[in-house]
Design an enzyme around this catalytic site. Structure first.
Site, PDB file in Angstrom:
ATOM      1  N   GLU A 123       7.618 -14.443 -20.348  1.00  0.00           N
ATOM      2  CA  GLU A 123       7.366 -13.013 -20.127  1.00  0.00           C
ATOM      3  C   GLU A 123       6.188 -12.540 -20.969  1.00  0.00           C
ATOM      4  OE1 GLU A 123       7.943 -10.760 -18.176  1.00  0.00           O
ATOM      5  OE2 GLU A 123       7.818  -8.820 -19.198  1.00  0.00           O
ATOM      6  N   ASN A 149       1.277   0.104   5.829  1.00  0.00           N
ATOM      7  CA  ASN A 149       1.640  -0.720   4.667  1.00  0.00           C
ATOM      8  C   ASN A 149       2.341  -1.948   5.213  1.00  0.00           C
ATOM      9  OD1 ASN A 149       2.439  -1.800   2.222  1.00  0.00           O
ATOM     10  ND2 ASN A 149       4.347  -0.627   2.193  1.00  0.00           N
ATOM     11  N   GLY A 150       1.843  -3.140   4.851  1.00  0.00           N
ATOM     12  CA  GLY A 150       2.495  -4.368   5.311  1.00  0.00           C
ATOM     13  C   GLY A 150       1.484  -5.304   5.939  1.00  0.00           C
ATOM     14  N   CYS A 206       0.872  -1.172   0.000  1.00  0.00           N
ATOM     15  CA  CYS A 206       0.000   0.000   0.000  1.00  0.00           C
ATOM     16  C   CYS A 206       0.909   1.222   0.000  1.00  0.00           C
ATOM     17  CB  CYS A 206      -0.846   0.001   1.268  1.00  0.00           C
ATOM     18  SG  CYS A 206      -1.774  -1.513   1.508  1.00  0.00           S
ATOM     19  N   GLU A 223      -1.475 -10.438 -17.139  1.00  0.00           N
ATOM     20  CA  GLU A 223      -1.592  -9.482 -16.026  1.00  0.00           C
ATOM     21  C   GLU A 223      -2.295  -8.192 -16.433  1.00  0.00           C
ATOM     22  OE1 GLU A 223       1.897  -7.780 -14.242  1.00  0.00           O
ATOM     23  OE2 GLU A 223       3.036  -7.920 -16.083  1.00  0.00           O
ATOM     24  N   LYS A 238       2.936 -10.840 -19.274  1.00  0.00           N
ATOM     25  CA  LYS A 238       2.440  -9.517 -19.693  1.00  0.00           C
ATOM     26  C   LYS A 238       0.985  -9.595 -20.126  1.00  0.00           C
ATOM     27  CE  LYS A 238       5.102  -6.818 -18.570  1.00  0.00           C
ATOM     28  NZ  LYS A 238       5.848  -7.687 -17.777  1.00  0.00           N
ATOM     29  N   LYS A 253       2.115  -2.491  -7.972  1.00  0.00           N
ATOM     30  CA  LYS A 253       3.425  -2.431  -8.620  1.00  0.00           C
ATOM     31  C   LYS A 253       4.517  -3.018  -7.754  1.00  0.00           C
ATOM     32  CE  LYS A 253       6.437  -1.089 -11.695  1.00  0.00           C
ATOM     33  NZ  LYS A 253       6.488  -1.730 -13.011  1.00  0.00           N
ATOM     34  N   ARG A 304       1.124   1.398  -5.960  1.00  0.00           N
ATOM     35  CA  ARG A 304       1.352   0.422  -4.873  1.00  0.00           C
ATOM     36  C   ARG A 304       0.047  -0.268  -4.458  1.00  0.00           C
ATOM     37  NH1 ARG A 304       6.291   1.540  -2.368  1.00  0.00           N
ATOM     38  NH2 ARG A 304       5.632   0.573  -0.450  1.00  0.00           N
ATOM     39  N   HIS A 362       5.128 -32.895 -25.031  1.00  0.00           N
ATOM     40  CA  HIS A 362       5.076 -33.635 -23.756  1.00  0.00           C
ATOM     41  C   HIS A 362       3.843 -33.259 -22.946  1.00  0.00           C
ATOM     42  CE1 HIS A 362       9.095 -35.210 -24.473  1.00  0.00           C
ATOM     43  NE2 HIS A 362       9.436 -33.992 -24.859  1.00  0.00           N
ATOM     44  N   TRP A 384      -3.872  -1.863  -1.082  1.00  0.00           N
ATOM     45  CA  TRP A 384      -3.971  -3.155  -1.775  1.00  0.00           C
ATOM     46  C   TRP A 384      -4.350  -4.124  -0.680  1.00  0.00           C
ATOM     47  CZ3 TRP A 384      -1.751  -8.057  -1.583  1.00  0.00           C
ATOM     48  CH2 TRP A 384      -2.046  -8.872  -2.684  1.00  0.00           C
TER      49      TRP A 384
HETATM   50  C1  AGP Z   1       5.793  -7.544 -13.874  1.00  0.00           C
HETATM   51  O1  AGP Z   1       5.102  -7.094 -15.031  1.00  0.00           O
HETATM   52  C2  AGP Z   1       4.925  -7.618 -12.670  1.00  0.00           C
HETATM   53  N1  AGP Z   1       4.322  -6.389 -12.380  1.00  0.00           N
HETATM   54  C3  AGP Z   1       5.588  -8.271 -11.483  1.00  0.00           C
HETATM   55  O2  AGP Z   1       5.759  -9.629 -11.833  1.00  0.00           O
HETATM   56  C4  AGP Z   1       6.959  -7.732 -11.021  1.00  0.00           C
HETATM   57  O3  AGP Z   1       7.938  -7.993 -12.005  1.00  0.00           O
HETATM   58  C5  AGP Z   1       7.346  -8.480  -9.733  1.00  0.00           C
HETATM   59  O4  AGP Z   1       6.402  -8.166  -8.749  1.00  0.00           O
HETATM   60  C6  AGP Z   1       8.750  -8.137  -9.224  1.00  0.00           C
HETATM   61  O5  AGP Z   1       8.792  -6.786  -8.836  1.00  0.00           O
HETATM   62  P1  AGP Z   1      10.231  -6.124  -8.532  1.00  0.00           P
HETATM   63  O6  AGP Z   1      10.994  -6.187  -9.836  1.00  0.00           O
HETATM   64  O7  AGP Z   1       9.921  -4.732  -8.094  1.00  0.00           O
HETATM   65  O8  AGP Z   1      10.890  -6.956  -7.469  1.00  0.00           O
END
Ligand code: AGP
Length: 607
Positions: A479, A98-99, A2, A486, A483, A602, A27, A502, A74
């Site tokens: 990746e 936050n936490g 958060c 998400e 992308k 994020k 966040r 497989h 969050w």
């Molecule tokens: C990536 O598109 C995501 N938002 C997420 O997987 C991110 O890469 C992951 O949370 C790691 O974050 P960081 O690089 O800040 O450690």
């Protein structure tokens, strides 16, 4: 994860709090709220959903006062409702958090036995109730906060505000970052310097276990043993132009477009002007001292490590193990002698990655991090922190950070290869010259946006998508899938092309697009065989390759996307762009929230 802010100002706090929260929405954005002291009275406004809902509420129900705290959430404990939104309040105490308070159930049981009642399902309410309890026992706000903080277990960043105290904030940091901003007769608290950039560039970062008694003209910082400590005031230059959208519709679009520029800056930072040497800061890394590298990260950063594994093993001949941090930290793997532990994190605050780093402290011979925030916890707890210089990344889907992570790790790999005698100085110079061409090639790839957009409209109709890649393009397939899922919410999986037969080939039908990421490299023919297996079963193949690859294998495919020709070794860096743009345009076609996708945030500063 958060975002929290606090203000002791000489202007109305509400607009300052809301503006700071806007910069922290990356966040988390399940709910938002603020509290102020207005004529000595503590009052608050809270709203579910994005910050704009709180802003609307404040227009209709203004909140006066020059001292205040704010929060964007969050949800960890308790659904995103107004009742569960921060700030939480108990009697004269309001708190933003936050936490995760890991012992909150034990504390709740203890307080329930005292007849204390709870209004919410959150761990944060426990903090407010505990501080209130101590105040009813006759403790001052400062001492009540100190006693409360001492009882909390887990990871948290906190900021308290007390009824009747319009020149006092109590802030605390344990496991989640917290900064103090120094103004002129004003003081601010925030989860990061970005939140405070509009008010000040004079920042003090609290250290693990610190708590702070803040007034408009003073900051007293005390450590976990309650000894007063000094933490430096740093001037932190946040390039605010990079915190705006710069004319783009979304941060993600802006950050995709910034990649050639920021990648160029990263290259210039690590490679000498004459292109013959790689420069690492603070004494660098002597790769002759290591027999292996353990790389640990999460999400996209983890996939950057998976990509780098191919490079280090093929070119530098250094064995590399790669792990997701959430698994690594609990598996507690043996760390043999002569191990370099490398942690990659855009935010530098990801809880699992930080915990994995701490597991390696005292075990690995050297701890190196590759981060985008040099002041972050992961950077500060490393022996050597290597900045990726991507600039602030706001979009939840990581783009420019990923390609800059790859650029820095490619440079590291070449340094290792040269140091270990695996490549000559001439080969090094040639590889560095090739690396220097990447920003230009990324620009060309970004210019294929219109073609990608056309394909994305068709991809948006899919329920499921498979991404395939071989060699170092396998992590890129992962990746691409990450992308897409998400930000467009389409289920997508990445697979090693050779693994198709497989099991996953059972999924193939005309409804499921298969995205094949395959530059015309030494493994291309193998991947084409896999493609044929897919098309022979009615599968729809979207082939992403260079002109030669499309010419040889594009016939009969559902769609093709042509990328510039690129040196095999660095192809993964280039092919990140179509993966990013495919996800971006598909999400636009689906109407999802590109910069703030549902359920995500994020920076994952909780485990
Ligand atoms: C990536 O598109 C995501 N938002 C997420 O997987 C991110 O890469 C992951 O949370 C790691 O974050 P960081 O690089 O800040 O450690």
């Amino acid at each position: 994860m958060c975002g929290i802010v606090g203000v002791l100002g000489d202007h109305e706090a509400a607009p300052i709090l809301v503006e700071a929260l806007k910069r922290l929405e990356y966040r988390g954005y399940d709910s938002a709220g603020i509290a102020t002291i207005n004529n000595g009275i503590l009052d608050r406004r809270r709203a579910v959903g994005k910050l704009v809902n709180l802003s609307d509420l404040l227009v209709h129900e203004p909140l006066a006062g020059k001292a205040g705290i704010g929060h964007t959430r969050w949800a960890t404990h308790g659904a995103p409702t107004v009742g569960n939104a921060h700030p939480h309040k108990a009697g004269p105490v309001a708190v933003v958090h936050n936490g995760i308070v890991e012992n909150f159930r034990e504390l709740r049981a203890e307080m329930a036995q005292k007849g204390i009642e709870f209004q919410t399902e959150t761990d944060t309410e426990t903090i407010a109730l505990l501080a209130h309890h101590y105040i009813t026992q006759g403790l001052s706000p400062r001492d009540a906060a100190r006693e409360t903080i001492a009882r909390l277990e887990g990871a948290f960043a906190l900021c308290f505000l007390f009824d009747g105290e319009d020149d006092l904030l109590i802030a605390a940091r344990k496991g989640s970052p917290l900064a103090i901003g120094h103004g002129e007769g004003e003081m601010f608290v925030g989860s990061d310097a970005i939140a405070l950039a509009l008010m000040t560039d004079k920042i003090t970062y609290l250290e693990e276990g610190d708590w702070a008694i803040v007034t408009r003209n003073s900051v007293e910082i005390r450590d976990a043993e309650d000894h007063q400590v000094h933490r430096p005031i740093k001037t932190v230059n946040i390039d605010s132009t990079r915190v705006e959208k710069g004319g783009h519709k979304h941060y993600m679009a802006k950050e995709i477009s910034e990649q050639p520029t920021v990648m160029g800056e990263a290259i210039e930072h690590y490679i000498t002007a004459d292109g013959t040497e790689i420069i690492l800061p603070d004494g660098g890394i002597d790769f002759t001292k290591f027999d292996r590298i353990t790389m640990v990260a999460c999400g996209t950063a983890y996939l950057a490590c998976l990509t780098a594994k191919y490079w280090f093993e093929q070119v530098a001949r250094l064995p590399v193990e790669v792990d997701v941090a959430s698994e690594f930290r609990y598996r507690e793997p043996p760390i043999p002698a002569r191990t370099l532990a490398l942690f990659v994190s855009q935010s530098g605050e990801t809880a699992d990655t930080l915990a994995a780093l701490r597991y390696c402290q005292g075990k690995a011979d050297m701890i190196v991090s590759v981060v985008n925030v040099p002041e972050s916890s992961i950077a500060r707890e490393s022996d050597l922190a290597l900045p990726i210089l991507a600039g602030t990344e706001i979009g939840v889907a990581s783009t420019k950070a990923f390609t800059c992570q790859l650029t820095v790790m490619a440079s590291l790999m070449l340094k290792a290869a040269q140091t270990r005698g695996e490549i000559s100085n001439d080969v090094l110079a040639k590889q560095l010259a090739t690396l220097r061409t990447l920003p230009g090639l990324l620009s060309l790839a970004i210019n294929t946006g219109p073609e990608v957009k056309a394909v994305s409209r068709k991809l948006a109709e899919a329920q499921d998508v498979l991404f395939l890649g071989r060699g170092a393009m396998f992590p890129l397939a992962l990746e691409g899938a990450l992308k897409l899922k998400e930000i467009s919410y389409i289920h997508a999986e990445g697979y090693a092309s050779g693994e198709l037969k497989h099991g996953p080939i059972a999924l193939i039908d005309k409804m499921m697009p298969v995205v094949v990421m395959a530059p015309r490299d030494t493994l291309f023919d193998k991947t084409v065989s896999n493609m044929q297996e897919v098309m022979a079963r009615g599968g729809k193949v979207l082939l992403i390759s260079d002109a030669q690859g499309i010419k040889e294998a594009g016939e009969g495919t559902w769609e093709t996307l042509t990328m510039p020709q690129v040196d095999d070794l660095f192809a993964p860096i280039l092919y990140a762009v179509p993966a990013q743009m495919l996800a971006y345009h598909t999400a636009i076609a689906k109407g999802t929230d590109v910069d703030q996708p549902r359920n995500l945030a994020k920076s994952v500063t909780v485990e």
